[in-house]
Design a protein around this motif. Structure first.
Motif, PDB file in Angstrom:
ATOM      1  N   LEU A   1       0.832  -1.195   0.000  1.00  0.00           N
ATOM      2  CA  LEU A   1       0.000   0.000   0.000  1.00  0.00           C
ATOM      3  C   LEU A   1       0.872   1.252   0.000  1.00  0.00           C
ATOM      4  O   LEU A   1       1.948   1.267   0.610  1.00  0.00           O
ATOM      5  N   PRO A   2       0.432   2.327  -0.657  1.00  0.00           N
ATOM      6  CA  PRO A   2       1.206   3.571  -0.642  1.00  0.00           C
ATOM      7  C   PRO A   2       1.260   4.162   0.759  1.00  0.00           C
ATOM      8  O   PRO A   2       0.340   3.986   1.560  1.00  0.00           O
ATOM      9  N   ALA A   3       2.334   4.865   1.051  1.00  0.00           N
ATOM     10  CA  ALA A   3       2.465   5.543   2.339  1.00  0.00           C
ATOM     11  C   ALA A   3       1.483   6.705   2.399  1.00  0.00           C
ATOM     12  O   ALA A   3       0.981   7.180   1.376  1.00  0.00           O
ATOM     13  N   ALA A   4       1.214   7.182   3.612  1.00  0.00           N
ATOM     14  CA  ALA A   4       0.237   8.254   3.800  1.00  0.00           C
ATOM     15  C   ALA A   4       0.603   9.503   2.998  1.00  0.00           C
ATOM     16  O   ALA A   4      -0.268  10.156   2.420  1.00  0.00           O
ATOM     17  N   GLU A   5       1.887   9.829   2.943  1.00  0.00           N
ATOM     18  CA  GLU A   5       2.289  11.053   2.250  1.00  0.00           C
ATOM     19  C   GLU A   5       2.132  10.951   0.729  1.00  0.00           C
ATOM     20  O   GLU A   5       2.200  11.957   0.023  1.00  0.00           O
ATOM     21  N   GLU A   6       1.936   9.740   0.220  1.00  0.00           N
ATOM     22  CA  GLU A   6       1.722   9.556  -1.208  1.00  0.00           C
ATOM     23  C   GLU A   6       0.266   9.744  -1.606  1.00  0.00           C
ATOM     24  O   GLU A   6      -0.055   9.816  -2.789  1.00  0.00           O
ATOM     25  N   VAL A   7      -0.623   9.792  -0.620  1.00  0.00           N
ATOM     26  CA  VAL A   7      -2.059   9.882  -0.883  1.00  0.00           C
ATOM     27  C   VAL A   7      -2.583  11.165  -0.260  1.00  0.00           C
ATOM     28  O   VAL A   7      -2.338  11.443   0.910  1.00  0.00           O
ATOM     29  N   ALA A   8      -3.307  11.944  -1.032  1.00  0.00           N
ATOM     30  CA  ALA A   8      -3.867  13.197  -0.502  1.00  0.00           C
ATOM     31  C   ALA A   8      -4.798  12.889   0.654  1.00  0.00           C
ATOM     32  O   ALA A   8      -5.637  11.996   0.560  1.00  0.00           O
ATOM     33  N   PRO A   9      -4.684  13.603   1.777  1.00  0.00           N
ATOM     34  CA  PRO A   9      -5.539  13.332   2.928  1.00  0.00           C
ATOM     35  C   PRO A   9      -6.986  13.689   2.649  1.00  0.00           C
ATOM     36  O   PRO A   9      -7.280  14.579   1.858  1.00  0.00           O
ATOM     37  N   GLY A  10      -7.897  12.971   3.307  1.00  0.00           N
ATOM     38  CA  GLY A  10      -9.309  13.278   3.165  1.00  0.00           C
ATOM     39  C   GLY A  10      -9.668  14.529   3.940  1.00  0.00           C
ATOM     40  O   GLY A  10      -8.860  15.081   4.694  1.00  0.00           O
ATOM     41  N   GLU A  11     -10.879  14.993   3.753  1.00  0.00           N
ATOM     42  CA  GLU A  11     -11.335  16.207   4.435  1.00  0.00           C
ATOM     43  C   GLU A  11     -11.754  15.924   5.870  1.00  0.00           C
ATOM     44  O   GLU A  11     -11.929  16.835   6.660  1.00  0.00           O
ATOM     45  N   ILE A  12     -11.962  14.652   6.198  1.00  0.00           N
ATOM     46  CA  ILE A  12     -12.351  14.291   7.555  1.00  0.00           C
ATOM     47  C   ILE A  12     -11.079  13.950   8.323  1.00  0.00           C
ATOM     48  O   ILE A  12     -10.413  12.968   8.004  1.00  0.00           O
ATOM     49  N   PRO A  13     -10.699  14.738   9.343  1.00  0.00           N
ATOM     50  CA  PRO A  13      -9.421  14.495  10.033  1.00  0.00           C
ATOM     51  C   PRO A  13      -9.243  13.062  10.509  1.00  0.00           C
ATOM     52  O   PRO A  13      -8.183  12.475  10.326  1.00  0.00           O
ATOM     53  N   VAL A  14     -10.276  12.471  11.124  1.00  0.00           N
ATOM     54  CA  VAL A  14     -10.114  11.127  11.665  1.00  0.00           C
ATOM     55  C   VAL A  14     -10.059  10.082  10.569  1.00  0.00           C
ATOM     56  O   VAL A  14      -9.702   8.941  10.816  1.00  0.00           O
ATOM     57  N   ALA A  15     -10.446  10.457   9.354  1.00  0.00           N
ATOM     58  CA  ALA A  15     -10.484   9.486   8.268  1.00  0.00           C
ATOM     59  C   ALA A  15      -9.305   9.620   7.327  1.00  0.00           C
ATOM     60  O   ALA A  15      -9.286   9.013   6.276  1.00  0.00           O
ATOM     61  N   ALA A  16      -8.321  10.448   7.704  1.00  0.00           N
ATOM     62  CA  ALA A  16      -7.152  10.590   6.851  1.00  0.00           C
ATOM     63  C   ALA A  16      -6.541   9.219   6.605  1.00  0.00           C
ATOM     64  O   ALA A  16      -6.496   8.373   7.498  1.00  0.00           O
TER      65      ALA A  16
END
Length: 346
Positions: free
Chosen positions: A319-334
């Protein structure tokens, strides 16, 4: 979001189970499975679902574990489990139950026989309209991935399975968890739980203020800790392992379900896969959609981020790392992939 429908085998398969999907997460297991077990060149995908049904649950259990209320006849838990072709890595992507989906035209409702026009719905409603086969087809359409095996569990089988684990399954929290709806009331620390309390834990949406996204993470933690407890005991005892598999299996035949024999072969290799070789994530989301007519409030996937996640699985890559995927608008759902090792209770 719509991807081309994945091609899939037409032959009927075997019988489902649910937490046993986690027994499928083992290196070498796929190669050792019987000939009917698929061995895709780019890894195996299993769709694991939890059904919101109280069939077989007693009135006393409903009251004790706060299981009353109306059944939704839907899938409250949806996890897409990818086992790498080399059988040395497992990636689990949870799909929020309120994800907005588009059901195709001319779909026949399995309960009423009614033929539906194309319409929008929550992804967890696919089971109500078309059972396991339509649930699989919906996930394939939304992810662009083939689903090779399907695994399903209801409240009764979940509780009975957890009760077969010696000493219960540990759950842990750094902060107090209290949910007046499910009745869960946990103080900071680690506590072993049996089937009923475990069900309260994995169903809880209000204990941490994160609603379904907090519940998804609790479900993922519970999976990892269940595996560790099985590794310590039942996996080395063939008789008890068969009893566990039969409890998980249930009696209903399901298209592309996994058989008892397959579960036993897979579970025998479970101990070879350390938690650090498992990664858990939730599909990237962009936020809540305003109430959709006839559907209600839904969760919208982040199309670009989700495409990156499913492309990696399609290519049998981590799976791609978090920094490779744009975060969602819901903070807890990033989008926050987590190693299984980080989810083990102390």
């Amino acid at each position: 979001m719509k991807f081309p429908r994945a091609r899939r085998p037409r032959r009927p398969l075997l019988v489902p189970a649910a937490l046993a999907a986690f027994a499928a997460l083992a290196p070498g297991a796929l190669a050792a499975a019987p000939g009917s077990f698929p061995t895709p060149e780019r890894g195996l995908n299993l769709l694991v679902v939890g059904i919101d049904t109280r069939k077989g649950v007693s009135a006393e259990e409903k009251a004790r574990f706060r299981l009353g209320g109306k059944e939704c006849d839907c899938t409250d838990v949806m996890m897409l489990v990818h086992v790498s072709a080399e059988n040395d890595r497992v990636d689990v992507v949870s799909l929020p139950r309120d994800s907005l989906a588009s059901f195709p035209d001319q779909h026949r409702d399995r309960r009423t026989g009614k033929v539906h026009a194309a319409h929008q719905a929550k992804i967890n409603g696919a089971w109500a309209e078309g059972g396991s086969s339509f649930t699989v087809e919906t996930v394939e359409s939304m992810t662009g991935l083939p689903v090779h095996r399907y695994l399903e569990i209801d409240f009764r089988r979940f509780m009975d399975t957890v009760d077969r684990v010696d000493g219960g399954v540990p759950v842990c929290t750094e902060k107090p968890l209290k949910d007046t709806v499910t009745g869960i009331d946990l103080q900071p620390g680690t506590k072993p739980v049996g089937g009923g309390e475990a069900l309260q834990y994995v169903r809880s949406r209000r204990a941490d203020g994160q609603m379904d996204f907090g519940r998804i993470r609790k479900q993922q933690k519970f999976v990892v800790n269940t595996l560790e407890r099985l590794r310590e005991g039942i996996l080395g005892d063939h008789t008890r392992l068969r009893d566990l598999a039969e409890t998980l299996r249930g009696t209903a035949a399901t298209e592309r379900g996994v058989s008892i024999g397959e579960l036993l072969v897979l579970a025998a290799r479970l101990r070879d896969l350390p938690p650090g070789r498992m990664t858990f994530a939730t599909v990237p989301v962009r936020g809540f959609n305003a109430a959709v007519a006839g559907v209600g409030s839904t969760v919208g996937w982040d199309e670009a981020g989700a495409a990156k996640v499913f492309e990696r699985l399609r290519e049998d890559r981590p799976l791609p790392a978090a920094e490779e995927v744009a975060p969602g608008e819901i903070p807890v759902a990033a989008y926050r992939p987590a190693s299984g090792a980080s989810l083990i209770c102390p």
